[in-house]
Design a protein around this motif. Structure first.
Motif, PDB file in Angstrom:
ATOM      1  N   GLY A   1      49.991   9.219  34.261  1.00  0.00           N
ATOM      2  CA  GLY A   1      48.704   9.369  34.926  1.00  0.00           C
ATOM      3  C   GLY A   1      47.749   8.284  34.518  1.00  0.00           C
ATOM      4  O   GLY A   1      47.857   7.712  33.433  1.00  0.00           O
ATOM      5  N   SER A   2      46.819   8.000  35.403  1.00  0.00           N
ATOM      6  CA  SER A   2      45.844   6.945  35.127  1.00  0.00           C
ATOM      7  C   SER A   2      44.409   7.423  35.303  1.00  0.00           C
ATOM      8  O   SER A   2      43.484   6.619  35.222  1.00  0.00           O
ATOM      9  CB  SER A   2      46.107   5.744  36.040  1.00  0.00           C
ATOM     10  OG  SER A   2      46.028   6.136  37.403  1.00  0.00           O
ATOM     11  N   ARG A   3      44.222   8.723  35.506  1.00  0.00           N
ATOM     12  CA  ARG A   3      42.857   9.228  35.670  1.00  0.00           C
ATOM     13  C   ARG A   3      42.034   9.039  34.396  1.00  0.00           C
ATOM     14  O   ARG A   3      40.819   8.954  34.447  1.00  0.00           O
ATOM     15  CB  ARG A   3      42.866  10.692  36.101  1.00  0.00           C
ATOM     16  CG  ARG A   3      43.468  10.879  37.488  1.00  0.00           C
ATOM     17  CD  ARG A   3      43.342  12.268  38.022  1.00  0.00           C
ATOM     18  NE  ARG A   3      43.879  13.244  37.082  1.00  0.00           N
ATOM     19  CZ  ARG A   3      43.550  14.532  37.090  1.00  0.00           C
ATOM     20  NH1 ARG A   3      42.697  15.002  37.964  1.00  0.00           N
ATOM     21  NH2 ARG A   3      44.082  15.353  36.215  1.00  0.00           N
ATOM     22  N   HIS A   4      42.718   8.977  33.251  1.00  0.00           N
ATOM     23  CA  HIS A   4      41.998   8.814  31.985  1.00  0.00           C
ATOM     24  C   HIS A   4      41.318   7.453  31.866  1.00  0.00           C
ATOM     25  O   HIS A   4      40.383   7.311  31.091  1.00  0.00           O
ATOM     26  CB  HIS A   4      42.943   9.036  30.799  1.00  0.00           C
ATOM     27  CG  HIS A   4      43.932   7.927  30.592  1.00  0.00           C
ATOM     28  ND1 HIS A   4      45.103   7.847  31.308  1.00  0.00           N
ATOM     29  CD2 HIS A   4      43.927   6.860  29.751  1.00  0.00           C
ATOM     30  CE1 HIS A   4      45.782   6.780  30.911  1.00  0.00           C
ATOM     31  NE2 HIS A   4      45.089   6.161  29.963  1.00  0.00           N
TER      32      HIS A   4
ATOM     33  N   GLY B   1      37.641   7.485  30.863  1.00  0.00           N
ATOM     34  CA  GLY B   1      37.375   7.035  29.501  1.00  0.00           C
ATOM     35  C   GLY B   1      36.243   6.028  29.438  1.00  0.00           C
ATOM     36  O   GLY B   1      35.375   6.103  28.568  1.00  0.00           O
ATOM     37  N   ARG B   2      36.242   5.111  30.383  1.00  0.00           N
ATOM     38  CA  ARG B   2      35.157   4.121  30.422  1.00  0.00           C
ATOM     39  C   ARG B   2      33.816   4.819  30.627  1.00  0.00           C
ATOM     40  O   ARG B   2      32.844   4.542  29.919  1.00  0.00           O
ATOM     41  CB  ARG B   2      35.414   3.105  31.532  1.00  0.00           C
ATOM     42  CG  ARG B   2      34.372   2.017  31.589  1.00  0.00           C
ATOM     43  CD  ARG B   2      34.678   0.995  32.707  1.00  0.00           C
ATOM     44  NE  ARG B   2      33.646  -0.008  32.759  1.00  0.00           N
ATOM     45  CZ  ARG B   2      32.454   0.142  33.331  1.00  0.00           C
ATOM     46  NH1 ARG B   2      32.132   1.284  33.909  1.00  0.00           N
ATOM     47  NH2 ARG B   2      31.567  -0.833  33.314  1.00  0.00           N
TER      48      ARG B   2
ATOM     49  N   ALA C   1      33.372  -0.532  26.118  1.00  0.00           N
ATOM     50  CA  ALA C   1      33.878   0.581  26.937  1.00  0.00           C
ATOM     51  C   ALA C   1      34.936   0.106  27.917  1.00  0.00           C
ATOM     52  O   ALA C   1      35.786   0.891  28.346  1.00  0.00           O
ATOM     53  CB  ALA C   1      32.718   1.250  27.679  1.00  0.00           C
ATOM     54  N   ARG C   2      34.919  -1.176  28.242  1.00  0.00           N
ATOM     55  CA  ARG C   2      35.845  -1.700  29.254  1.00  0.00           C
ATOM     56  C   ARG C   2      37.313  -1.482  28.895  1.00  0.00           C
ATOM     57  O   ARG C   2      38.162  -1.354  29.771  1.00  0.00           O
ATOM     58  CB  ARG C   2      35.597  -3.179  29.489  1.00  0.00           C
ATOM     59  CG  ARG C   2      36.168  -4.093  28.404  1.00  0.00           C
ATOM     60  CD  ARG C   2      35.907  -5.572  28.721  1.00  0.00           C
ATOM     61  NE  ARG C   2      36.718  -6.482  27.962  1.00  0.00           N
ATOM     62  CZ  ARG C   2      36.296  -7.118  26.870  1.00  0.00           C
ATOM     63  NH1 ARG C   2      35.072  -6.916  26.417  1.00  0.00           N
ATOM     64  NH2 ARG C   2      37.103  -7.945  26.253  1.00  0.00           N
ATOM     65  N   PHE C   3      37.620  -1.448  27.602  1.00  0.00           N
ATOM     66  CA  PHE C   3      39.017  -1.351  27.189  1.00  0.00           C
ATOM     67  C   PHE C   3      39.680  -0.055  27.658  1.00  0.00           C
ATOM     68  O   PHE C   3      40.890  -0.014  27.822  1.00  0.00           O
ATOM     69  CB  PHE C   3      39.142  -1.494  25.670  1.00  0.00           C
ATOM     70  CG  PHE C   3      38.764  -2.855  25.180  1.00  0.00           C
ATOM     71  CD1 PHE C   3      39.616  -3.937  25.337  1.00  0.00           C
ATOM     72  CD2 PHE C   3      37.537  -3.072  24.563  1.00  0.00           C
ATOM     73  CE1 PHE C   3      39.269  -5.209  24.890  1.00  0.00           C
ATOM     74  CE2 PHE C   3      37.179  -4.324  24.114  1.00  0.00           C
ATOM     75  CZ  PHE C   3      38.038  -5.397  24.274  1.00  0.00           C
ATOM     76  N   ALA C   4      38.886   0.981  27.884  1.00  0.00           N
ATOM     77  CA  ALA C   4      39.454   2.232  28.409  1.00  0.00           C
ATOM     78  C   ALA C   4      40.036   2.009  29.794  1.00  0.00           C
ATOM     79  O   ALA C   4      40.982   2.697  30.188  1.00  0.00           O
ATOM     80  CB  ALA C   4      38.385   3.325  28.442  1.00  0.00           C
ATOM     81  N   GLY C   5      39.495   1.046  30.532  1.00  0.00           N
ATOM     82  CA  GLY C   5      40.000   0.748  31.864  1.00  0.00           C
ATOM     83  C   GLY C   5      40.961  -0.421  31.916  1.00  0.00           C
ATOM     84  O   GLY C   5      41.895  -0.433  32.714  1.00  0.00           O
ATOM     85  N   THR C   6      40.765  -1.429  31.040  1.00  0.00           N
ATOM     86  CA  THR C   6      41.584  -2.641  31.152  1.00  0.00           C
ATOM     87  C   THR C   6      42.916  -2.563  30.419  1.00  0.00           C
ATOM     88  O   THR C   6      43.785  -3.409  30.657  1.00  0.00           O
ATOM     89  CB  THR C   6      40.824  -3.886  30.633  1.00  0.00           C
ATOM     90  OG1 THR C   6      40.532  -3.724  29.241  1.00  0.00           O
ATOM     91  CG2 THR C   6      39.545  -4.118  31.419  1.00  0.00           C
ATOM     92  N   HIS C   7      43.112  -1.566  29.564  1.00  0.00           N
ATOM     93  CA  HIS C   7      44.351  -1.555  28.785  1.00  0.00           C
ATOM     94  C   HIS C   7      45.599  -1.413  29.651  1.00  0.00           C
ATOM     95  O   HIS C   7      46.687  -1.790  29.233  1.00  0.00           O
ATOM     96  CB  HIS C   7      44.321  -0.468  27.698  1.00  0.00           C
ATOM     97  CG  HIS C   7      44.435   0.926  28.206  1.00  0.00           C
ATOM     98  ND1 HIS C   7      43.341   1.641  28.650  1.00  0.00           N
ATOM     99  CD2 HIS C   7      45.504   1.747  28.340  1.00  0.00           C
ATOM    100  CE1 HIS C   7      43.736   2.846  29.018  1.00  0.00           C
ATOM    101  NE2 HIS C   7      45.044   2.923  28.842  1.00  0.00           N
TER     102      HIS C   7
END
Length: 198
Positions: free
Chosen positions: A93-96, A100-101, A114-120
């Motif tokens: 899943g990718s909803r997190h 997360g961001r 905060a970007r790392f929650a989306g870019t990882h």
């Protein structure tokens, strides 16, 4: 939080191999959010690998321009959105990622962190920097997984910084990733020893 609670233990217990503690700010967020212990253990494992990678880049490629502290914090919170989507702790899943961001932003974390929650998980996107690539790399190699396309993107950033041919940077990166991957079983066992619920 009692010292015997699973979350406290995930944040503080020694592991084999030993894992560094999370940055205080990241640990406080996890406690405030009553994060699942397995998530805290996972974040510790990835953070530890990210620290190892940043140390290696600093030593091997001192002219590489990147924010090591941002990498280490980003690795420590990259999956924090799983607090809101705990089903993604044990399944795909990718909803997190966007959750997360937004969660980090709502908790006062700067957008650049905060970007790392989306870019990882979006390491192939345009405009992704070396910091994002290192967090993504740590999130793969902590469990012994190697991703050739991701590693090539890292090589493409490191080779010019080291005045090297790409093949030279690849060999250097391959060597450190092999060494890190060799500890995957211990990190996986540590993570697996904690429950997915509080």
């Amino acid at each position: 939080m009692p010292p015997t609670s699973p979350l406290h233990r995930a944040l503080t217990d020694p592991a084999t191999p030993p894992l560094r503690p999370l940055p205080a700010r990241a640990a406080e967020l996890l406690v405030d959010l009553a994060a699942p212990p397995r998530l805290a253990a996972h974040l510790r494992a990835v953070h530890d690998v990210a620290c190892e990678l940043t140390e290696w880049v600093r030593l091997r490629y001192p002219r590489a321009r990147f924010d090591g502290a941002a990498v280490e914090f980003g690795a420590a919170v990259h999956d924090i959105g799983k607090v809101l989507h705990p089903e993604e702790l044990s399944g795909p899943g990718s909803r997190h990622e966007p959750a997360g961001r937004e969660l980090l932003l709502a908790r006062g974390v700067e957008p650049g962190l905060a970007r790392f929650a989306g870019t990882h998980a979006s390491w192939a996107a345009d405009g992704v920097g070396l910091e994002d690539l290192l967090v993504s790399l740590a999130d793969k190699v902590w469990k012994g997984k190697r991703v050739a396309d991701l590693e090539q993107l890292v090589v493409d950033r490191l080779a010019p910084a080291g005045g090297q041919e790409p093949w030279e940077a690849f060999l250097a990166l391959d060597d450190v990733l092999d060494r890190i991957a060799a500890g995957a079983d211990g990190r996986l066992a540590f993570q697996g020893s904690f429950p997915t619920t509080g």
